[in-house]
Design an enzyme around this catalytic site. Structure first.
Site, mmCIF file in Angstrom:
data_model
loop_
_atom_site.group_PDB
_atom_site.id
_atom_site.type_symbol
_atom_site.label_atom_id
_atom_site.label_comp_id
_atom_site.label_asym_id
_atom_site.label_seq_id
_atom_site.Cartn_x
_atom_site.Cartn_y
_atom_site.Cartn_z
ATOM 1 N N LYS A 138 21.867 40.830 10.994
ATOM 2 C CA LYS A 138 21.628 40.329 9.628
ATOM 3 C C LYS A 138 22.682 40.909 8.681
ATOM 4 O O LYS A 138 23.275 40.194 7.879
ATOM 5 C CB LYS A 138 20.246 40.758 9.173
ATOM 6 C CG LYS A 138 20.024 40.694 7.659
ATOM 7 C CD LYS A 138 18.646 41.123 7.241
ATOM 8 C CE LYS A 138 18.552 42.595 6.974
ATOM 9 N NZ LYS A 138 18.987 43.027 5.627
ATOM 10 N N ASN A 139 22.935 42.230 8.813
ATOM 11 C CA ASN A 139 23.794 42.911 7.843
ATOM 12 C C ASN A 139 25.279 42.667 8.063
ATOM 13 O O ASN A 139 26.099 43.164 7.302
ATOM 14 C CB ASN A 139 23.473 44.404 7.817
ATOM 15 C CG ASN A 139 22.093 44.643 7.250
ATOM 16 O OD1 ASN A 139 21.506 43.736 6.642
ATOM 17 N ND2 ASN A 139 21.545 45.822 7.473
ATOM 18 N N CYS A 181 15.110 48.031 -5.510
ATOM 19 C CA CYS A 181 14.067 47.555 -4.596
ATOM 20 C C CYS A 181 13.213 48.773 -4.252
ATOM 21 O O CYS A 181 13.405 49.868 -4.783
ATOM 22 C CB CYS A 181 14.680 46.932 -3.352
ATOM 23 S SG CYS A 181 15.478 48.141 -2.309
ATOM 24 N N ARG A 232 19.601 51.188 -5.733
ATOM 25 C CA ARG A 232 20.601 50.282 -5.127
ATOM 26 C C ARG A 232 21.708 49.975 -6.150
ATOM 27 O O ARG A 232 21.998 48.821 -6.455
ATOM 28 C CB ARG A 232 19.932 49.008 -4.626
ATOM 29 C CG ARG A 232 18.715 49.218 -3.763
ATOM 30 C CD ARG A 232 18.980 49.924 -2.442
ATOM 31 N NE ARG A 232 19.818 49.245 -1.517
ATOM 32 C CZ ARG A 232 19.397 48.363 -0.621
ATOM 33 N NH1 ARG A 232 18.136 48.065 -0.554
ATOM 34 N NH2 ARG A 232 20.239 47.777 0.189
ATOM 35 N N ASP A 272 18.064 52.730 8.693
ATOM 36 C CA ASP A 272 17.252 51.543 8.996
ATOM 37 C C ASP A 272 16.384 51.730 10.232
ATOM 38 O O ASP A 272 15.576 50.856 10.545
ATOM 39 C CB ASP A 272 18.144 50.313 9.169
ATOM 40 C CG ASP A 272 18.838 49.940 7.870
ATOM 41 O OD1 ASP A 272 19.828 49.182 7.932
ATOM 42 O OD2 ASP A 272 18.423 50.432 6.809
ATOM 43 N N ARG A 295 12.387 38.680 6.550
ATOM 44 C CA ARG A 295 13.742 38.714 5.992
ATOM 45 C C ARG A 295 14.756 39.113 7.072
ATOM 46 O O ARG A 295 15.903 38.723 7.019
ATOM 47 C CB ARG A 295 13.825 39.738 4.857
ATOM 48 C CG ARG A 295 13.087 39.348 3.603
ATOM 49 C CD ARG A 295 13.394 40.323 2.511
ATOM 50 N NE ARG A 295 14.837 40.509 2.413
ATOM 51 C CZ ARG A 295 15.393 41.530 1.754
ATOM 52 N NH1 ARG A 295 14.624 42.414 1.157
ATOM 53 N NH2 ARG A 295 16.697 41.649 1.688
#
Ligand code: EPZ
Length: 431
Positions: A24-25, A118, A123, A309, A401
């Protein structure tokens, strides 16, 4: 109004093989980088997750055409004619800020809604701006929008990042791609996703060396020399690592394909320290366990340090291990919300600033819990597979997500887990 939830039931063991999705990243930034290709790029191995859908909407808003065929995206950016991204999309997904570098590179300007914070932290994007200012970009604020201009054009710069920020490295690198001259980025982030992005930029005509190390060198090329390209996204080390933790948690063995073991070096070292059996070759990684988990300390750091993560997933293992562990979160200022939810299930954790003292050998009991971010959500589902009884996980949009068919993959491994839709009454009964 009804709500979709995940229900996880105590499961003796999970085992089998999972093919990891594309990262995803990385995929999100490959999509924004395609703006510099000014034509039809093909990005393969793209996960079917909501963040990708949002990024597709961002690109469409500025005039690109995005078509998906299975796990391939065909992105035509020849028709991009706007350099402004709307707040409603940026507020849905912070990673939208990754259009900043490519838009400035292509148009010399951009107007991007400031991303909010978030659950895991403020962030900030100050390092993105400081990096790009060294390339001749000037920023002003306009009612919640960041306005970038290049009154004297782009030029090369020698940038030293205050912290190896992934996003700041990416935006600065994408902008420097077309800044005339020799740019250096020091204290750059080294994540594999940075290396993947640089490879795609080079396939589009960029001249970048050192991506994946802390010192990146970029020889700017004229925008006219950049062209579309075809690229396959690197495997998702965090998704893969999450399933491997499932193997460590319940015994496994669980095998993950499509992720380089090099990209999970520190997590695999920690799994071995905790008493797990870890085997890998170039194409697959297998984790199982026949002995009780042993406590170990975890401290998150920029790559190649332990990835933030995977912090929540490993905190779960620490809660069950023999002995006490100290988990230190060095990357984000507020990423222990998972601990609060795990304590509802019976874990015994003391938070002291950015340290979490995790007492081991907890007896976890199923309970209604809420995902606070996508990694905590994924870890809560795993916790529900270990805990006595039934665990209801809410706010599962966080999980969607970043994990394609997370429940389906866990069921493939033998997990007793399903998605359900609860009615209003059922939801209020949980409150
Ligand atoms: C990327 O976020 C990832 N997201 C995150 O993954 C990941 O946790 C993070 O990198 C670290 O590896 C995407 O790639 C979409 P940073 P990013 O800039 O780029 C501070 C997930 O679960 N900072 O390296 O935002 C920042 O506040 C997500 O997939 C500044 O202060 O991470 C944070 O504390 C979560 N100023 C730290 O640096 C800046 O200008 C690391 O941020 C930039 C960052």
């Amino acid at each position: 109004m009804s709500e979709e939830i995940i229900v996880a039931h105590q499961t003796d063991n999970i085992s089998g093989t999972i093919q990891a999705s594309g990262a995803k990243n990385s995929a999100l930034k490959l999509m924004t980088a395609s703006i510099l290709g000014q034509g039809k790029s093909i990005i393969k191995n793209v996960p079917d997750i909501s963040d990708i859908h949002v990024m597709s909407a961002v690109l469409t808003t500025i005039g690109a055409k995005v078509d998906r065929k299975d796990h391939e995206l065909l992105i035509d950016t020849s028709t991009v004619d706007k350099w402004e991204t709307p707040y409603n999309l940026v507020s849905k997904m912070r990673a939208s800020i990754s259009v900043l570098g490519p838009l400035v590179g292509r148009f010399g300007r951009a107007r991007v809604a400031m991303p909010g914070g978030c659950q895991i932290g403020a962030r900030k994007i100050d390092m993105h701006l400081i990096g790009m200012e060294q390339l001749g970009v000037e920023f002003t604020m306009d009612h919640g929008y960041l306005v970038a201009t290049t009154p004297h054009g782009l030029h090369a710069g020698n940038i030293v990042l205050e912290f190896p920020s992934v996003g700041a490295t990416e935006n600065t690198m994408m902008c420097a791609t077309v800044a005339p001259g020799h740019t250096t980025i020091d204290n750059a982030a080294c994540e594999p996703e940075i290396h993947d992005l640089a490879n795609f930029l080079c396939e589009m005509g960029a001249h970048i060396k050192g991506a994946g190390t802390s010192s990146i060198e970029i020889e700017g090329v004229p925008l006219s020399q950049m062209h579309p390209a075809e690229h396959s996204t690197v495997g998702d080390r965090i998704e893969g690592g999450t399933f491997l933790v499932g193997g460590a948690l319940l015994g496994g063995p669980v095998t993950v394909t499509g992720v380089s073991p090099k990209h999970l070096h520190m997590p695999l070292v920690k799994l071995r320290q905790m008493g797990c059996d870890v085997d890998y070759d170039d194409t697959s990684i297998t984790v199982g366990r026949t002995k009780p988990l042993v406590a170990t300390d975890i401290q998150t750091l920029p790559y190649p340090g332990f990835p933030t993560d995977l912090q929540a997933q490993f905190m779960l293992l620490c809660a069950l291990a023999k002995g006490n562990s100290i988990v230190t979160e060095n990357v984000f200022e507020n990423r222990f919300m998972f601990a609060s939810e795990l304590m509802r299930m019976g874990a015994d954790i003391v938070i002291d600033d950015h340290h979490a003292i995790v007492h081991g050998e907890s007896h976890l009991e199923g309970a209604p819990v809420k995902a606070t971010d996508l990694r905590a959500g994924a870890a809560l589902v795993l916790a529900g597979l270990e805990a006595d009884g039934k665990t209801i996980i809410r706010n599962i949009h966080h999980i969607d997500r970043g994990y394609e068919d997370y429940v389906g993959n866990l069921r493939k491994l033998g997990a007793h887990v399903e998605r359900e839709t609860l009615s209003d009454e059922e939801i209020s009964a949980l409150e």
